[in-house]
Design a protein around this motif. Structure first.
Motif, PDB file in Angstrom:
ATOM      1  N   GLN A   1       0.777  -1.082   0.698  1.00  0.00           N
ATOM      2  CA  GLN A   1       0.017  -0.145   0.113  1.00  0.00           C
ATOM      3  C   GLN A   1       1.063   0.511  -0.091  1.00  0.00           C
ATOM      4  OE1 GLN A   1      -2.097  -0.006   4.429  1.00  0.00           O
ATOM      5  NE2 GLN A   1      -1.094  -1.985   4.149  1.00  0.00           N
ATOM      6  N   SER A   2       0.702   2.001  -0.293  1.00  0.00           N
ATOM      7  CA  SER A   2       1.178   3.757  -0.755  1.00  0.00           C
ATOM      8  C   SER A   2       0.999   4.587   1.080  1.00  0.00           C
ATOM      9  CB  SER A   2       1.035   4.810  -1.361  1.00  0.00           C
ATOM     10  OG  SER A   2       1.871   5.535  -1.250  1.00  0.00           O
ATOM     11  N   LEU A   3       1.425   4.169   1.820  1.00  0.00           N
ATOM     12  CA  LEU A   3       1.303   5.429   2.617  1.00  0.00           C
ATOM     13  C   LEU A   3       2.304   6.653   3.031  1.00  0.00           C
ATOM     14  CD1 LEU A   3       1.157   3.013   6.402  1.00  0.00           C
ATOM     15  CD2 LEU A   3      -0.540   3.525   4.697  1.00  0.00           C
ATOM     16  N   GLY A   4       2.177   7.342   0.945  1.00  0.00           N
ATOM     17  CA  GLY A   4       3.158   8.263   1.541  1.00  0.00           C
ATOM     18  C   GLY A   4       4.090   8.435   0.631  1.00  0.00           C
ATOM     19  N   SER A   5       4.806   8.865  -0.237  1.00  0.00           N
ATOM     20  CA  SER A   5       6.420   8.398  -0.195  1.00  0.00           C
ATOM     21  C   SER A   5       6.864   9.650   0.017  1.00  0.00           C
ATOM     22  CB  SER A   5       6.237   8.906  -1.987  1.00  0.00           C
ATOM     23  OG  SER A   5       5.822   9.964  -2.292  1.00  0.00           O
ATOM     24  N   GLU A   6       8.227   9.221   0.968  1.00  0.00           N
ATOM     25  CA  GLU A   6       9.370  10.296   2.020  1.00  0.00           C
ATOM     26  C   GLU A   6      10.589   9.508   1.849  1.00  0.00           C
ATOM     27  OE1 GLU A   6       8.338  10.807   5.609  1.00  0.00           O
ATOM     28  OE2 GLU A   6       7.726   9.306   5.944  1.00  0.00           O
ATOM     29  N   LYS A   7      12.124   9.945   1.770  1.00  0.00           N
ATOM     30  CA  LYS A   7      12.461   9.023   2.314  1.00  0.00           C
ATOM     31  C   LYS A   7      13.311   8.560   3.140  1.00  0.00           C
ATOM     32  CE  LYS A   7      17.246   9.103  -0.408  1.00  0.00           C
ATOM     33  NZ  LYS A   7      18.704  10.065  -1.121  1.00  0.00           N
ATOM     34  N   VAL A   8      12.670   7.459   3.678  1.00  0.00           N
ATOM     35  CA  VAL A   8      13.430   7.413   5.133  1.00  0.00           C
ATOM     36  C   VAL A   8      14.128   6.594   5.333  1.00  0.00           C
ATOM     37  CG1 VAL A   8      12.476   6.049   7.001  1.00  0.00           C
ATOM     38  CG2 VAL A   8      10.557   6.782   5.454  1.00  0.00           C
ATOM     39  N   MET A   9      15.004   7.237   6.362  1.00  0.00           N
ATOM     40  CA  MET A   9      16.465   6.531   6.470  1.00  0.00           C
ATOM     41  C   MET A   9      16.655   5.866   8.207  1.00  0.00           C
ATOM     42  SD  MET A   9      20.502   7.940   6.769  1.00  0.00           S
ATOM     43  CE  MET A   9      20.788   8.198   5.331  1.00  0.00           C
ATOM     44  N   ILE A  10      16.807   4.172   7.653  1.00  0.00           N
ATOM     45  CA  ILE A  10      16.386   3.388   9.295  1.00  0.00           C
ATOM     46  C   ILE A  10      18.544   3.345   9.273  1.00  0.00           C
ATOM     47  CG2 ILE A  10      16.169   1.519   7.498  1.00  0.00           C
ATOM     48  CD1 ILE A  10      13.991   0.859  10.006  1.00  0.00           C
ATOM     49  N   GLU A  11      18.827   3.298  10.828  1.00  0.00           N
ATOM     50  CA  GLU A  11      19.867   2.554  11.028  1.00  0.00           C
ATOM     51  C   GLU A  11      19.767   2.358  12.406  1.00  0.00           C
ATOM     52  OE1 GLU A  11      22.555   6.294  13.054  1.00  0.00           O
ATOM     53  OE2 GLU A  11      23.122   4.364  14.494  1.00  0.00           O
ATOM     54  N   PHE A  12      20.206   0.933  12.518  1.00  0.00           N
ATOM     55  CA  PHE A  12      20.342  -0.323  12.827  1.00  0.00           C
ATOM     56  C   PHE A  12      21.282  -0.960  12.749  1.00  0.00           C
ATOM     57  CE2 PHE A  12      19.315  -3.675   9.856  1.00  0.00           C
ATOM     58  CZ  PHE A  12      18.922  -2.965   8.361  1.00  0.00           C
TER      59      PHE A  12
ATOM     60  N   SER B   1       9.404   0.729   3.266  1.00  0.00           N
ATOM     61  CA  SER B   1       9.210  -0.297   1.291  1.00  0.00           C
ATOM     62  C   SER B   1       7.775  -0.326   1.657  1.00  0.00           C
ATOM     63  CB  SER B   1      10.481  -0.936   1.106  1.00  0.00           C
ATOM     64  OG  SER B   1      11.677  -1.107   1.880  1.00  0.00           O
ATOM     65  N   PHE B   2       7.240  -1.608   1.980  1.00  0.00           N
ATOM     66  CA  PHE B   2       6.353  -2.698   1.034  1.00  0.00           C
ATOM     67  C   PHE B   2       5.089  -1.572   1.777  1.00  0.00           C
ATOM     68  CE2 PHE B   2       3.364  -5.437   1.650  1.00  0.00           C
ATOM     69  CZ  PHE B   2       3.141  -6.576   1.034  1.00  0.00           C
ATOM     70  N   VAL B   3       4.954  -0.646   2.554  1.00  0.00           N
ATOM     71  CA  VAL B   3       4.343   0.615   2.618  1.00  0.00           C
ATOM     72  C   VAL B   3       4.932   2.125   1.303  1.00  0.00           C
ATOM     73  CG1 VAL B   3       3.000   0.097   4.611  1.00  0.00           C
ATOM     74  CG2 VAL B   3       4.541   1.540   4.781  1.00  0.00           C
ATOM     75  N   GLY B   4       5.889   1.624   0.677  1.00  0.00           N
ATOM     76  CA  GLY B   4       5.786   2.497  -0.154  1.00  0.00           C
ATOM     77  C   GLY B   4       7.081   4.224   0.114  1.00  0.00           C
ATOM     78  N   LYS B   5       7.741   3.508   1.365  1.00  0.00           N
ATOM     79  CA  LYS B   5       9.000   4.411   1.805  1.00  0.00           C
ATOM     80  C   LYS B   5       9.729   4.275   0.770  1.00  0.00           C
ATOM     81  CE  LYS B   5       6.351   6.278   4.757  1.00  0.00           C
ATOM     82  NZ  LYS B   5       5.087   7.595   4.829  1.00  0.00           N
ATOM     83  N   ASP B   6      10.511   5.201   0.762  1.00  0.00           N
ATOM     84  CA  ASP B   6      11.795   5.008  -0.589  1.00  0.00           C
ATOM     85  C   ASP B   6      13.069   4.737   0.733  1.00  0.00           C
ATOM     86  OD1 ASP B   6      14.490   4.970  -1.243  1.00  0.00           O
ATOM     87  OD2 ASP B   6      13.558   7.374  -2.450  1.00  0.00           O
ATOM     88  N   VAL B   7      13.705   3.721   1.291  1.00  0.00           N
ATOM     89  CA  VAL B   7      14.466   3.207   2.176  1.00  0.00           C
ATOM     90  C   VAL B   7      15.544   3.250   2.002  1.00  0.00           C
ATOM     91  CG1 VAL B   7      13.738   1.463   4.449  1.00  0.00           C
ATOM     92  CG2 VAL B   7      12.036   2.380   3.318  1.00  0.00           C
ATOM     93  N   LEU B   8      16.151   3.591   3.092  1.00  0.00           N
ATOM     94  CA  LEU B   8      17.902   3.578   3.384  1.00  0.00           C
ATOM     95  C   LEU B   8      18.151   3.352   4.205  1.00  0.00           C
ATOM     96  CD1 LEU B   8      19.525   6.777   1.743  1.00  0.00           C
ATOM     97  CD2 LEU B   8      19.925   4.370   0.825  1.00  0.00           C
ATOM     98  N   ARG B   9      18.753   1.802   4.396  1.00  0.00           N
ATOM     99  CA  ARG B   9      19.247   1.235   5.196  1.00  0.00           C
ATOM    100  C   ARG B   9      20.407   1.606   5.588  1.00  0.00           C
ATOM    101  NH1 ARG B   9      18.061  -4.337   4.835  1.00  0.00           N
ATOM    102  NH2 ARG B   9      16.032  -4.247   3.997  1.00  0.00           N
TER     103      ARG B   9
ATOM    104  N   GLU C   1      21.591  16.687   5.192  1.00  0.00           N
ATOM    105  CA  GLU C   1      22.260  17.440   3.466  1.00  0.00           C
ATOM    106  C   GLU C   1      23.076  16.699   2.667  1.00  0.00           C
ATOM    107  OE1 GLU C   1      24.445  20.304   6.042  1.00  0.00           O
ATOM    108  OE2 GLU C   1      23.072  21.768   6.384  1.00  0.00           O
ATOM    109  N   LYS C   2      22.975  15.549   3.196  1.00  0.00           N
ATOM    110  CA  LYS C   2      24.359  14.587   2.139  1.00  0.00           C
ATOM    111  C   LYS C   2      23.294  13.733   1.241  1.00  0.00           C
ATOM    112  CE  LYS C   2      28.084  11.848   0.307  1.00  0.00           C
ATOM    113  NZ  LYS C   2      28.465  11.067   0.791  1.00  0.00           N
ATOM    114  N   TYR C   3      22.464  13.437   2.073  1.00  0.00           N
ATOM    115  CA  TYR C   3      21.302  12.069   2.361  1.00  0.00           C
ATOM    116  C   TYR C   3      19.944  13.007   1.180  1.00  0.00           C
ATOM    117  CZ  TYR C   3      25.414   9.120   2.450  1.00  0.00           C
ATOM    118  OH  TYR C   3      26.128   8.307   1.913  1.00  0.00           O
ATOM    119  N   LYS C   4      19.700  13.754   1.689  1.00  0.00           N
ATOM    120  CA  LYS C   4      18.450  14.459   1.986  1.00  0.00           C
ATOM    121  C   LYS C   4      17.167  13.486   2.210  1.00  0.00           C
ATOM    122  CE  LYS C   4      19.794  17.442  -1.234  1.00  0.00           C
ATOM    123  NZ  LYS C   4      20.898  17.894  -0.346  1.00  0.00           N
TER     124      LYS C   4
END
Ligand code: ARG
Length: 554
Positions: free
Chosen positions: A102-113, A141-149, A314-317
């Motif tokens: 599904q799409s819960l709104g697109s945005e760039k999400v960074m997840i640090e773990f 990702s499954f809900v439409g976010k642009d995910v950076l791990r 700033e770099k990864y926006k």
């Protein structure tokens, strides 16, 4: 089903003004949806029973509704189960691995773990954070976010100095290995020796100073080599845990910028110098004092985190920045996020901290020399052996396949037992409990999947068909339908337990269905096989979001 609920709500709205709360009754004898008529009594100046009866007369049942009944002040809607079955199963079979997306709104999400520190152990606490981060990355990702791990490893500082000191002084004859257990053992030895003789810390401090200044080239190259060994050892673990990263940040790489930023913060009057140290006074925000630089100018964890955040923005926006980190660092992250706000980063409000609570072991049940800090590798081996014994009990199997399956079962059991719980709560990991093939465990879920797959293999070719479902079938079908709602809940709570608990309910319902309904050789064979196939797809999707890979046979 949500679609039908919405349609019913709009039909009811044609008759009554106001909020329509169409609820799912606890017992299906009251229909699939029920409307309580009390709230309208005042407005309509009529008793609720009368309102229910009126509505029943006025509402024309659409084709997906089998019947509408009243029970006192309630209006009960019964959906046509064949329509429901067709609608839900068709969409599962059509969408396959995309079912639930599904799409819960697109945005760039960074997840640090994960963030294990080099020169130290990867212990089961890291497994919890790593499993949680991996699962959240998949869900988002499954809900439409642009995910950076991303990962952020502590590759400098006192722990590294201790390791290098101990290695040089006591283990120099051993060739450095890319082996987690060996690396961890040197660190444990350092701690032991330093505890026995406090004087030795002076030697460590000197090493720390030399590493910091970079003047001793030999020392620097030993650091580089052993740092890489650690990272390589972690990489093997990540593979075993089905995890990968898009980017690795390192503490060593943000030290310089951390220092600079601290000085800039003083100029901006956000930070100040106090007794030689650079601090941010956050007492006005009830957050105490945050120290950025020691009085000797060396940079602290705090300042490095500010530099890291700046890079992320700033770099990864990134729009949203998630940190999956041990619960003991909660205060640190409140201070960090407040600082980012003071620095006027627009994303400061979109930083989310996901606390990972401790994993404890029931005392005496697991072999561990370092108490709760049991190594991942030791721990996993125990689980794999245990799984292998279980598998062998079930019949002959060749070695390679045995290893494949027991690895999968061990990882599933580990991950599931951690993800089914609220990340905020302490877990007591009980091996025998987590490895059971029955009950709320990873192995049970893999087993249910494999069982369903074996039915499909046995059946061979069949054509998809839908017939009027029985009660157990309806329960299973409704649960298939509930998947996407669970996914969105997990995504908005940043807690995969909604999906973990769902997987268990789904598997249970499948097993109940299979216990009650004969599949192969029954009159409804094709329909039931179709349902089994749909179940496999949804359970697989659901486990995939937990980072657990299914196996075809147990
Ligand atoms: N490596 C750190 C530790 O072991 C955790 C890092 C958490 N992330 C961060 N951005 N501070 O404590």
């Amino acid at each position: 089903m949500e679609k039908y609920r919405k349609k019913l709500v709009s039909l009811i709205k044609k008759q009554i003004d106001g909020d329509i709360d169409l609820a799912v009754p606890p017992d299906s004898t009251f229909g699939d949806y029920a409307l309580a008529c009390f709230p309208f009594a005042k407005q309509l100046k009529k008793d609720p029973v009368g309102i229910a009866n009126d509505l029943k007369e006025k509402i024309k049942a659409p084709s997906f509704v089998e019947k509408i009944e009243t029970k006192g002040p309630y209006l009960n809607f019964f959906l046509d189960k064949s329509v429901l079955a067709k609608e839900i199963i068709d969409s599962v079979l059509k969408e396959k691995e995309k079912y639930g997306q599904q799409s819960l709104g697109s945005e760039k999400v960074m997840i640090e773990f994960s963030q294990a520190n080099t020169h130290k152990a990867f212990h089961i606490g890291h497994v919890r954070g790593t499993s949680l981060g991996e699962s959240l990355a998949r869900i988002l990702s499954f809900v439409g976010k642009d995910v950076l791990r991303v990962n952020y490893q502590g590759d400098t500082g006192m722990h590294v100095a201790k390791w290098i000191w101990c290695y040089q002084k006591y283990h120099a004859k051993e060739k450095p290995k890319k082996d987690e257990a060996w690396i961890a053992s040197i660190y444990v030895d350092a701690i032991k020796r330093l505890a026995e003789n406090e004087e030795l810390q002076k030697e460590v401090d000197e090493i720390n100073r030399l590493l910091d200044s970079g003047e001793d080239k030999k020392l620097l190259s030993l650091w580089k080599e052993t740092r890489q060994d650690s990272l390589d050892a972690f990489e093997n673990i990540y593979q075993e845990l089905n995890t990968s990263f898009d980017k690795y940040f390192f503490e060593s790489k943000v030290e310089k910028r951390g220092k600079e930023i601290s000085l800039e913060l003083v100029k901006k009057k956000i930070a100040e110098i106090s007794e030689g140290a650079t601090i941010i006074d956050m007492k006005a925000h009830n957050l105490g004092v945050w120290v950025l630089l020691r009085s000797d100018g060396t940079v602290l964890y705090s300042a490095k985190d500010v530099a890291l955040a700046e890079q992320k923005f700033e770099k990864y926006k990134v729009d949203t920045s998630i940190y999956v980190v041990g619960k003991e660092q909660e205060h640190h992250f409140s201070q960090l996020f407040k600082t980012l706000e003071l620095m006027k980063f627009k994303q400061a409000k979109k930083c989310r901290y996901v606390p990972v609570s401790l994993v404890k072991l029931p005392w005496g049940k697991m072999s561990s020399r370092t108490g709760d800090n049991i190594l991942f590798s030791t721990f996993k081996e125990e689980l794999v052996d245990y799984a292998a014994e279980e598998i062998k009990k079930r019949g002959e199997i060749d070695e390679k396949e045995l290893k494949r399956r027991s690895d999968a079962i061990a990882i599933a059991s580990l991950k599931y037992s951690m993800l089914r719980q609220d990340p905020n709560k302490v877990i007591v990991f009980d091996k025998t409990e987590a490895m059971r093939f029955e009950g709320e465990t990873g192995p049970y879920l893999l087993y249910s999947y494999a069982r369903a797959r074996s039915i499909l293999r046995k059946a061979g070719k069949f054509s998809h068909s839908i017939s009027a479902p029985s009660e157990k079938e309806v329960a299973l079908i409704k649960t298939l339908d509930a998947f996407s709602e669970r996914v969105s809940k997990a995504a908005s709570d940043l807690d995969p337990s909604a999906i973990a608990n769902y997987s268990f309910r789904l598997a249970q319902q499948f097993n109940e269905f299979y216990g009650a309904c004969k599949v192969i050789g029954s009159e409804e064979q094709d329909f039931r096989l179709t349902l089994v196939e749909a179940f496999c797809i949804v359970l697989k999707n659901s486990l995939h979001l937990l980072g657990i890979e299914t196996i075809e046979k147990m």
